[in-house]
Design a protein around this motif. Structure first.
Motif, PDB file in Angstrom:
ATOM      1  N   ALA A  72       0.845  -1.204   0.000  1.00 29.16           N
ATOM      2  CA  ALA A  72       0.000   0.000   0.000  1.00 29.16           C
ATOM      3  C   ALA A  72       0.874   1.245   0.000  1.00 29.16           C
ATOM      4  O   ALA A  72       0.593   2.244  -0.670  1.00 29.16           O
ATOM      5  N   ARG A  73       1.957   1.148   0.702  1.00 34.72           N
ATOM      6  CA  ARG A  73       2.896   2.274   0.795  1.00 34.72           C
ATOM      7  C   ARG A  73       3.560   2.565  -0.551  1.00 34.72           C
ATOM      8  O   ARG A  73       3.668   3.693  -0.989  1.00 34.72           O
ATOM      9  N   GLN A  74       3.982   1.457  -1.205  1.00 37.14           N
ATOM     10  CA  GLN A  74       4.638   1.603  -2.514  1.00 37.14           C
ATOM     11  C   GLN A  74       3.688   2.231  -3.531  1.00 37.14           C
ATOM     12  O   GLN A  74       4.075   3.080  -4.336  1.00 37.14           O
ATOM     13  N   LYS A  75       2.435   1.790  -3.476  1.00 37.64           N
ATOM     14  CA  LYS A  75       1.419   2.324  -4.384  1.00 37.64           C
ATOM     15  C   LYS A  75       1.258   3.839  -4.156  1.00 37.64           C
ATOM     16  O   LYS A  75       1.151   4.618  -5.101  1.00 37.64           O
ATOM     17  N   LEU A  76       1.273   4.192  -2.890  1.00 36.60           N
ATOM     18  CA  LEU A  76       1.124   5.601  -2.525  1.00 36.60           C
ATOM     19  C   LEU A  76       2.298   6.421  -3.068  1.00 36.60           C
ATOM     20  O   LEU A  76       2.105   7.462  -3.708  1.00 36.60           O
ATOM     21  N   GLN A  93       2.309   7.378  -6.621  1.00 35.92           N
ATOM     22  CA  GLN A  93       1.384   8.461  -7.016  1.00 35.92           C
ATOM     23  C   GLN A  93       1.992   9.852  -6.825  1.00 35.92           C
ATOM     24  O   GLN A  93       1.361  10.853  -7.152  1.00 35.92           O
ATOM     25  N   ILE A  94       3.187   9.914  -6.269  1.00 29.90           N
ATOM     26  CA  ILE A  94       3.765  11.222  -5.928  1.00 29.90           C
ATOM     27  C   ILE A  94       4.882  11.562  -6.917  1.00 29.90           C
ATOM     28  O   ILE A  94       5.935  10.918  -6.906  1.00 29.90           O
ATOM     29  N   PRO A  95       4.668  12.550  -7.787  1.00 31.89           N
ATOM     30  CA  PRO A  95       5.674  12.882  -8.789  1.00 31.89           C
ATOM     31  C   PRO A  95       7.069  13.127  -8.220  1.00 31.89           C
ATOM     32  O   PRO A  95       8.069  12.760  -8.842  1.00 31.89           O
ATOM     33  N   VAL A  96       7.162  13.706  -7.040  1.00 32.35           N
ATOM     34  CA  VAL A  96       8.481  13.977  -6.447  1.00 32.35           C
ATOM     35  C   VAL A  96       9.169  12.673  -6.020  1.00 32.35           C
ATOM     36  O   VAL A  96      10.388  12.631  -5.828  1.00 32.35           O
ATOM     37  N   GLY A  97       8.420  11.595  -5.877  1.00 30.58           N
ATOM     38  CA  GLY A  97       9.008  10.271  -5.661  1.00 30.58           C
ATOM     39  C   GLY A  97       9.226   9.874  -4.214  1.00 30.58           C
ATOM     40  O   GLY A  97       9.920   8.894  -3.936  1.00 30.58           O
ATOM     41  N   ARG A  98       8.655  10.600  -3.307  1.00 32.91           N
ATOM     42  CA  ARG A  98       8.771  10.227  -1.889  1.00 32.91           C
ATOM     43  C   ARG A  98       7.598  10.802  -1.113  1.00 32.91           C
ATOM     44  O   ARG A  98       6.902  11.707  -1.600  1.00 32.91           O
ATOM     45  N   LEU A  99       7.408  10.253   0.084  1.00 29.20           N
ATOM     46  CA  LEU A  99       6.419  10.845   0.993  1.00 29.20           C
ATOM     47  C   LEU A  99       6.959  12.179   1.509  1.00 29.20           C
ATOM     48  O   LEU A  99       8.179  12.396   1.499  1.00 29.20           O
ATOM     49  N   GLY A 100       6.051  13.025   1.975  1.00 29.14           N
ATOM     50  CA  GLY A 100       6.496  14.274   2.580  1.00 29.14           C
ATOM     51  C   GLY A 100       7.019  14.029   3.983  1.00 29.14           C
ATOM     52  O   GLY A 100       6.666  13.039   4.631  1.00 29.14           O
ATOM     53  N   LYS A 101       7.867  14.944   4.446  1.00 30.63           N
ATOM     54  CA  LYS A 101       8.377  14.872   5.825  1.00 30.63           C
ATOM     55  C   LYS A 101       7.751  16.031   6.599  1.00 30.63           C
ATOM     56  O   LYS A 101       7.517  17.096   6.022  1.00 30.63           O
ATOM     57  N   PRO A 102       7.537  15.844   7.893  1.00 31.85           N
ATOM     58  CA  PRO A 102       7.028  16.973   8.692  1.00 31.85           C
ATOM     59  C   PRO A 102       7.886  18.228   8.505  1.00 31.85           C
ATOM     60  O   PRO A 102       7.370  19.344   8.498  1.00 31.85           O
ATOM     61  N   GLU A 103       9.184  18.028   8.285  1.00 31.39           N
ATOM     62  CA  GLU A 103      10.097  19.178   8.113  1.00 31.39           C
ATOM     63  C   GLU A 103       9.791  19.957   6.824  1.00 31.39           C
ATOM     64  O   GLU A 103      10.119  21.144   6.718  1.00 31.39           O
ATOM     65  N   ASP A 104       9.200  19.278   5.829  1.00 30.20           N
ATOM     66  CA  ASP A 104       8.826  19.997   4.600  1.00 30.20           C
ATOM     67  C   ASP A 104       7.805  21.082   4.921  1.00 30.20           C
ATOM     68  O   ASP A 104       7.837  22.187   4.369  1.00 30.20           O
ATOM     69  N   ILE A 105       6.882  20.764   5.812  1.00 33.38           N
ATOM     70  CA  ILE A 105       5.864  21.745   6.209  1.00 33.38           C
ATOM     71  C   ILE A 105       6.511  22.799   7.119  1.00 33.38           C
ATOM     72  O   ILE A 105       6.274  24.005   6.962  1.00 33.38           O
ATOM     73  N   ALA A 106       7.326  22.319   8.051  1.00 30.14           N
ATOM     74  CA  ALA A 106       7.927  23.229   9.043  1.00 30.14           C
ATOM     75  C   ALA A 106       8.785  24.300   8.373  1.00 30.14           C
ATOM     76  O   ALA A 106       8.774  25.467   8.791  1.00 30.14           O
ATOM     77  N   GLY A 107       9.509  23.925   7.322  1.00 28.09           N
ATOM     78  CA  GLY A 107      10.372  24.885   6.616  1.00 28.09           C
ATOM     79  C   GLY A 107       9.561  26.012   6.009  1.00 28.09           C
ATOM     80  O   GLY A 107       9.944  27.187   6.069  1.00 28.09           O
ATOM     81  N   LEU A 108       8.415  25.654   5.426  1.00 31.89           N
ATOM     82  CA  LEU A 108       7.572  26.684   4.816  1.00 31.89           C
ATOM     83  C   LEU A 108       6.942  27.590   5.884  1.00 31.89           C
ATOM     84  O   LEU A 108       6.846  28.801   5.695  1.00 31.89           O
TER      85      LEU A 108
END
Ligand SMILES: NC(=O)c1ccc[n+]([C@@H]2O[C@H](COP(=O)([O-])OP(=O)(O)OC[C@H]3O[C@@H](n4cnc5c(N)ncnc54)[C@H](OP(=O)(O)O)[C@@H]3O)[C@@H](O)[C@H]2O)c1
Length: 257
Positions: free
Chosen positions: A208-212, A215-230
């Protein structure tokens, strides 16, 4: 060199103890802000709250933790007023509280509807209403709401969650129109598939994780730090001309999967 300096910024992160909120608390403290973060006070999370405080202070950061049910308007106002009294002002509010339970709309009870709108929408109104008088008085403030990509995609699996998060966008637009001229800038960040416990529980098995991830063009899940930086960027002087914006932080998944 581009640096993010939040020295002297008095900051309140509502729902800042773990996951995305925990990363926001850490990033803002690392940038020099004096951060008060709230958590629910749940007994099973006390160790996690204490560990976050210790880690930040070890790095020289300034942080306080406060137990708060963000759905309790009176208590929210008293936490905010106490902070403003002690610090002289509140420069930044980040409202991160959110909760979701995926199930078909026909199964959502009246009690569910009220409860999930309380958590996902009314709690933000409580925080915003409490900080506004202090920000208006100072003629300065930054408000950052944390929404969800469900607002665009209808994803997340819950009608009450999607509706509550969509309400935050309307709130953000109103605040920009009415308060930007008073020095208060509001924006909303809509996360998607950020790797927190919430997401790990939903996508437990590897397939299920691989399928997810596929679906993401950037090729990875987001990290909490991605939000925190913004959040840190928007809160800093680099964000002084950004207002009324909805930023979808999803690695491209919502529109380009
Ligand atoms: N993870 C994702 O992929 C994703 C996607 C879209 C949107 N989001 C949104 O991003 C935000 C953070 O998500 P997350 O995954 O980091 O969630 P999380 O790990 O469940 O963290 C939620 C935070 O909110 C606090 N909280 C929950 N109910 C509260 C209440 N009634 N009063 C005060 N605090 C409360 C929690 O405190 P305790 O620690 O005390 O429980 C915790 O700090 C949420 O608004 C969520 O809807 C996340």
């Amino acid at each position: 060199m581009l640096t993010i300096d939040l020295k002297d910024s008095v900051t309140l992160v509502v729902g800042g103890s773990r996951g995305i909120g925990g990363a926001i608390t850490q990033a803002l403290a690392a940038a020099g802000a004096t951060v008060t973060f709230t958590h629910t006070g749940a007994a099973q999370r006390q160790d996690q709250v204490a560990a976050l405080v210790t880690a930040i202070r070890k790095e020289g950061g300034r942080v306080e933790a406060v137990a708060l049910d963000a759905c309790d308007a009176q208590r929210t106002a008293s936490v905010v007023d106490a902070l403003a009294r002690e610090s002289g002002r509140i420069d930044l509010l980040v409202h991160n509280v959110g909760q979701n339970a995926a199930r078909p709309a026909e199964q959502v009870t009246d009690e569910d509807w009220t409860r999930f709108l309380d958590i996902n929408l009314t709690s933000a109104f409580n925080s915003v209403r409490a900080v506004l008088p202090h920000m208006v008085k100072a003629r300065y403030g930054r408000i950052i709401l944390i929404g969800s990509s469900a607002v665009y995609s209808g994803g997340g699996g819950a009608i009450d969650y999607a509706a509550g998060k969509a309400g935050l966008t309307g709130m953000m637009m109103y605040l920009c129109r009415e308060y930007a001229r008073k020095g208060i800038l509001t924006n909303i960040i809509h996360p998607c598939v950020i790797e927190t416990n919430l997401l790990r529980e939903r996508y437990r098995d590897g397939a299920a994780r691989q399928k997810l991830v596929a679906q993401i063009p950037v090729g990875r899940l987001g990290k909490p730090e991605d939000i925190a930086g913004l959040v840190a960027y928007l809160a800093s002087p680099w964000g002084d001309y950004i207002c009324g914006q909805s930023v979808l932080l999803d690695g491209g998944r919502t529109f380009f999967q």
